[in-house]
Scaffold this motif. Structure first.
Motif, PDB file in Angstrom:
ATOM      1  N   GLY A   1       0.800  -1.217   0.000  1.00 16.41           N
ATOM      2  CA  GLY A   1       0.000   0.000   0.000  1.00 16.41           C
ATOM      3  C   GLY A   1       0.827   1.257   0.000  1.00 16.41           C
ATOM      4  O   GLY A   1       1.984   1.281  -0.431  1.00 16.41           O
ATOM      5  N   ASP A   2       0.228   2.333   0.524  1.00 15.35           N
ATOM      6  CA  ASP A   2       0.851   3.660   0.524  1.00 15.35           C
ATOM      7  C   ASP A   2       1.028   4.163   1.955  1.00 15.35           C
ATOM      8  O   ASP A   2       1.173   3.368   2.886  1.00 15.35           O
ATOM      9  CB  ASP A   2       0.036   4.625  -0.340  1.00 15.35           C
ATOM     10  CG  ASP A   2      -1.445   4.640   0.036  1.00 15.35           C
ATOM     11  OD1 ASP A   2      -1.773   4.334   1.215  1.00 15.35           O
ATOM     12  OD2 ASP A   2      -2.285   4.948  -0.823  1.00 15.35           O
TER      13      ASP A   2
ATOM     14  N   VAL B   1      -4.138  -5.345   0.417  1.00 11.41           N
ATOM     15  CA  VAL B   1      -3.838  -4.463  -0.711  1.00 11.41           C
ATOM     16  C   VAL B   1      -4.668  -3.189  -0.583  1.00 11.41           C
ATOM     17  O   VAL B   1      -5.901  -3.248  -0.450  1.00 11.41           O
ATOM     18  CB  VAL B   1      -4.163  -5.151  -2.053  1.00 11.41           C
ATOM     19  CG1 VAL B   1      -3.936  -4.187  -3.218  1.00 11.41           C
ATOM     20  CG2 VAL B   1      -3.333  -6.410  -2.224  1.00 11.41           C
ATOM     21  N   SER B   2      -4.003  -2.032  -0.622  1.00 10.77           N
ATOM     22  CA  SER B   2      -4.720  -0.760  -0.621  1.00 10.77           C
ATOM     23  C   SER B   2      -3.901   0.251  -1.411  1.00 10.77           C
ATOM     24  O   SER B   2      -2.690   0.098  -1.582  1.00 10.77           O
ATOM     25  CB  SER B   2      -4.953  -0.241   0.805  1.00 10.77           C
ATOM     26  OG  SER B   2      -3.713   0.062   1.426  1.00 10.77           O
ATOM     27  N   GLY B   3      -4.564   1.293  -1.892  1.00  7.26           N
ATOM     28  CA  GLY B   3      -3.838   2.316  -2.645  1.00  7.26           C
ATOM     29  C   GLY B   3      -4.742   3.017  -3.638  1.00  7.26           C
ATOM     30  O   GLY B   3      -5.939   2.750  -3.732  1.00  7.26           O
TER      31      GLY B   3
ATOM     32  N   ILE C   1      -7.146 -12.439   1.032  1.00 10.69           N
ATOM     33  CA  ILE C   1      -6.683 -11.134   0.572  1.00 10.69           C
ATOM     34  C   ILE C   1      -7.666 -10.045   1.001  1.00 10.69           C
ATOM     35  O   ILE C   1      -8.846 -10.080   0.632  1.00 10.69           O
ATOM     36  CB  ILE C   1      -6.526 -11.113  -0.960  1.00 10.69           C
ATOM     37  CG1 ILE C   1      -5.605 -12.244  -1.426  1.00 10.69           C
ATOM     38  CG2 ILE C   1      -5.976  -9.768  -1.411  1.00 10.69           C
ATOM     39  CD1 ILE C   1      -5.463 -12.348  -2.928  1.00 10.69           C
ATOM     40  N   LEU C   2      -7.171  -9.091   1.790  1.00  8.92           N
ATOM     41  CA  LEU C   2      -7.930  -7.896   2.167  1.00  8.92           C
ATOM     42  C   LEU C   2      -7.751  -6.835   1.090  1.00  8.92           C
ATOM     43  O   LEU C   2      -6.632  -6.597   0.629  1.00  8.92           O
ATOM     44  CB  LEU C   2      -7.408  -7.328   3.483  1.00  8.92           C
ATOM     45  CG  LEU C   2      -7.847  -7.912   4.817  1.00  8.92           C
ATOM     46  CD1 LEU C   2      -7.021  -7.273   5.924  1.00  8.92           C
ATOM     47  CD2 LEU C   2      -9.318  -7.681   5.063  1.00  8.92           C
TER      48      LEU C   2
END
Length: 359
Positions: free
Chosen positions: A33-34, A150-152, A187-188
Motif C-alpha cells: 500500500g501507501d 492491498v490498498s492504494g 486477501i484484504l
C-alpha cells in the motif's frame, strides 16, 4: 439418561454456535500500500533512522515513521492477529518473521512514488512483485495460510500527472490477481475514503473533482473484485473505508472526535508550521492522513470484515444445524432401542427364573 440428554444438548448447541475462523490462525501478515499503511519504509529511505527530524515524515510530530500521530491500522490489526509484519526496508534478524510490510508512503498504484520520485521506491503493484517474483522463479507458491492486504490509489489522484481511474483500479486488480495466481488465499482489499473531504481538497479547491474520482474509483474497484467471485479457493475480503469515514464525519462525537474538517498539523512533511495540542480530537492529523484513532477504526473494520467472511452463509448454517439435529435424534433413537432391549432382557430373565422355581 439425564447425562445422555445433556450430551445431546451440547451436540445441538455446538452446531448452533457461529462458525468463525480464529483470527490468530493466520500464519503471516503481508501488506502492500501507501502512506496509510507504511510503518517506516519511507522514513528509512529518507535517512530517518539517523536523522529523524529531517526525514519523511518528521519524528516528531509524526510517530516512528508512521504518517500519523501514533500507530496505524497495520499495527492495530497486527496486534489483534498476533502478527507484526516487518517493514521491508528494515533488516533486523532479531525481529520474528511474522510477515512483511511493503507499503511505502507516496506509492502510486502501479509503479513509482509520488512524494519521493528520485528514490527507487515501489508502487503497489511493484510491491506485490517484490514478494511474488522470487516465489514464482523458484517454482513455489505463496503461503496459503497467510493474510495479504492491498490498498492504494489515492496518490494517483492527489499527485498524479495523468489521472485515469480505469488504470488505477486495473493496477490494484492486477495486484490481487498476481497474489491469487501465486497461491494467496486470504486477501484484504480496501476502497478509498472520500478524497473530496480531506483538508488537502478544500485547500486546493479540488473537493468536487476528488469526490467524483473517489466514487468512480470505488465503483470500478467493486466491479473488478466481483470478477474474482468465481474462484472458490479465494477468500477475498473487502473493507469499506468509504462508509466508515462518512459515518465518522456525520457523527464525530460518537467516535470521540471534535474536529473533522481541519488538520492538526499545518504545513508539509518537512516544513511544519504548527501542531495542535490534542491530536486525538481531530479526524485528520495533516491535510491528507487521519489520526491514530481513525486508524484504529480502520483496523476494527478490517477485523470485522475478516470475521464476517469466516461465518458460513445462512443456508449452510441451517444445513449444519439440521445435520446436528438429525445426528442428535439418531442418538436418542439408538438409546431408546438399547433401553428397550435391556428391559426385554430383564423381563425374559425374570420369566426364566420364575419357571425354574416352579419346576
Amino acid at each position: 439418561m439425564k447425562k445422555q440428554a445433556v450430551a445431546v444438548g451440547f451436540v445441538l448447541l455446538s452446531f448452533m454456535l457461529p462458525l468463525k475462523a480464529n483470527a490468530a490462525s493466520f500464519s503471516k501478515f503481508y501488506v502492500f500500500g501507501d502512506s496509510l499503511s507504511d510503518t517506516g519504509n519511507v522514513f528509512t529511505a529518507t535517512n530517518g533512522l539517523v536523522a529523524p527530524t529531517t526525514a519523511i515524515p518528521q519524528d516528531p510530530p509524526y510517530f516512528q515513521g508512521r504518517f500519523s500521530n501514533d500507530q496505524v491500522w497495520v499495527d492495530y490489526l497486527g496486534n489483534q492477529l498476533g502478527l507484526n509484519p516487518t517493514p521491508y526496508l528494515i533488516s533486523n534478524p532479531t525481529i520474528p518473521n511474522q510477515g512483511i510490510n511493503f507499503a511505502v508512503g507516496g506509492a502510486n498504484s502501479g509503479q513509482g512514488n509520488a512524494i519521493v520520485p528520485s528514490a527507487p521506491l515501489p508502487g503497489v503493484l511493484e510491491q506485490v512483485g517484490l514478494l511474488t517474483q522470487p516465489i514464482l522463479q523458484a517454482n513455489q507458491k505463496l503461503d496459503p495460510n497467510a493474510l495479504y492486504a492491498v490498498s492504494g490509489g489515492a496518490n494517483d489522484y492527489l499527485f498524479g500527472q495523468a489521472i485515469n481511474p480505469a488504470q488505477t483500479v486495473q493496477n490494484l486488480s492486477n495486484a490481487v490477481a498476481l497474489l491469487a495466481s501465486s497461491g494467496a488465499k486470504n486477501i484484504l482489499v480496501f476502497n478509498l475514503p472520500d478524497l473530496g473531504k480531506i483538508p488537502f481538497a478544500s485547500a486546493t479547491g479540488l473537493s468536487s473533482n476528488l469526490t467524483a474520482l473517489t466514487n468512480d474509483h470505488n465503483k470500478r474497484l467493486a466491479d473488478e473484485l466481483g470478477k474474482f467471485s468465481n474462484n472458490p479457493d479465494l477468500n477475498l475480503i473487502s473493507v469499506d473505508v468509504f462508509s466508515l469515514f462518512n459515518q465518522v464525519e456525520a457523527n464525530p462525537g460518537k467516535f470521540g472526535f471534535q474536529d473533522v474538517v481541519n488538520p492538526c498539523v499545518v504545513g508539509t512533511f518537512q516544513t511544519i508550521v504548527s501542531v495542535c495540542a490534542q491530536p486525538n480530537d481531530y479526524l485528520f492529523f495533516d491535510s491528507v492522513h487521519p489520526t491514530t484513532g481513525v486508524q484504529k477504526l480502520v483496523a476494527d473494520a478490517a477485523l470485522a470484515a475478516i470475521e464476517a467472511k469466516s461465518v458460513p452463509e445462512p443456508a449452510t448454517n441451517l444445513g449444519i444445524l439440521a445435520l446436528g439435529a438429525f445426528g442428535a435424534v439418531g442418538v436418542l433413537k439408538r438409546q431408546q432401542k438399547r433401553s428397550a432391549l435391556v428391559l426385554a432382557g430383564r423381563v425374559l430373565d425374570a420369566q426364566l427364573s420364575h419357571t425354574t422355581v416352579e419346576k
